[in-house]
Design an enzyme around this catalytic site. Structure first.
Site, PDB file in Angstrom:
ATOM      1  N   MET A  19       0.867  -1.490   0.235  1.00  0.00           N
ATOM      2  CA  MET A  19       0.339  -0.061   0.101  1.00  0.00           C
ATOM      3  C   MET A  19       1.350   1.045   0.082  1.00  0.00           C
ATOM      4  O   MET A  19       1.493   1.711   0.606  1.00  0.00           O
ATOM      5  CB  MET A  19      -1.144  -0.136   1.058  1.00  0.00           C
ATOM      6  CG  MET A  19      -1.855   1.584   1.603  1.00  0.00           C
ATOM      7  SD  MET A  19      -2.513   1.237   2.817  1.00  0.00           S
ATOM      8  CE  MET A  19      -0.978   1.065   4.469  1.00  0.00           C
ATOM      9  N   PRO A  20       0.914   1.979  -0.998  1.00  0.00           N
ATOM     10  CA  PRO A  20       2.165   2.921  -1.136  1.00  0.00           C
ATOM     11  C   PRO A  20       1.352   4.392  -0.708  1.00  0.00           C
ATOM     12  O   PRO A  20       0.040   4.155  -1.075  1.00  0.00           O
ATOM     13  CB  PRO A  20       1.913   3.343  -2.538  1.00  0.00           C
ATOM     14  CG  PRO A  20       1.759   2.169  -3.242  1.00  0.00           C
ATOM     15  CD  PRO A  20       0.802   1.380  -2.446  1.00  0.00           C
ATOM     16  N   VAL A  21       1.784   4.471  -0.173  1.00  0.00           N
ATOM     17  CA  VAL A  21       1.416   6.331   0.508  1.00  0.00           C
ATOM     18  C   VAL A  21       2.392   7.393   0.497  1.00  0.00           C
ATOM     19  O   VAL A  21       3.894   7.263   1.321  1.00  0.00           O
ATOM     20  CB  VAL A  21       1.116   6.092   2.518  1.00  0.00           C
ATOM     21  CG1 VAL A  21       0.705   7.057   2.948  1.00  0.00           C
ATOM     22  CG2 VAL A  21       0.400   4.763   2.564  1.00  0.00           C
ATOM     23  N   HIS A  44      -2.612   6.301  -1.932  1.00  0.00           N
ATOM     24  CA  HIS A  44      -3.135   6.785  -0.900  1.00  0.00           C
ATOM     25  C   HIS A  44      -2.195   7.860  -0.988  1.00  0.00           C
ATOM     26  O   HIS A  44      -0.952   8.120  -0.764  1.00  0.00           O
ATOM     27  CB  HIS A  44      -3.283   6.862   0.358  1.00  0.00           C
ATOM     28  CG  HIS A  44      -4.059   5.217   0.855  1.00  0.00           C
ATOM     29  ND1 HIS A  44      -5.093   5.574   2.055  1.00  0.00           N
ATOM     30  CD2 HIS A  44      -4.012   3.984   1.009  1.00  0.00           C
ATOM     31  CE1 HIS A  44      -5.697   3.998   1.882  1.00  0.00           C
ATOM     32  NE2 HIS A  44      -4.422   3.328   1.234  1.00  0.00           N
TER      33      HIS A  44
END
Length: 61
Positions: free
Chosen positions: A1-3, A40
């Site tokens: 999940m890239p943030v 995100h």
């Protein structure tokens, strides 16, 4: 999940922020193979009187 966190001086329009989120997401999908639904992007807007550079507040310019 890239943030991704983006810190900007306050003052951009909602449309500018919308386009920024879209382009950052597109880049992560295209370049890093990220799943679009898992990306995100957090935009942290900082008032000019809370940001300093070169020993001065940005609001002092």
């Amino acid at each position: 999940m890239p943030v991704v966190q983006v810190h900007l001086k306050a003052g951009r329009t909602t449309e500018q922020k919308r386009r920024l989120v879209e382009k950052i997401t597109d880049s992560l999908v295209e370049i890093a193979g990220a799943n679009r639904e898992r990306v995100h992007v957090i935009i942290d807007e900082v008032p000019a009187d809370s940001w300093g550079r070169a020993g001065k507040l940005l609001s002092d310019d």
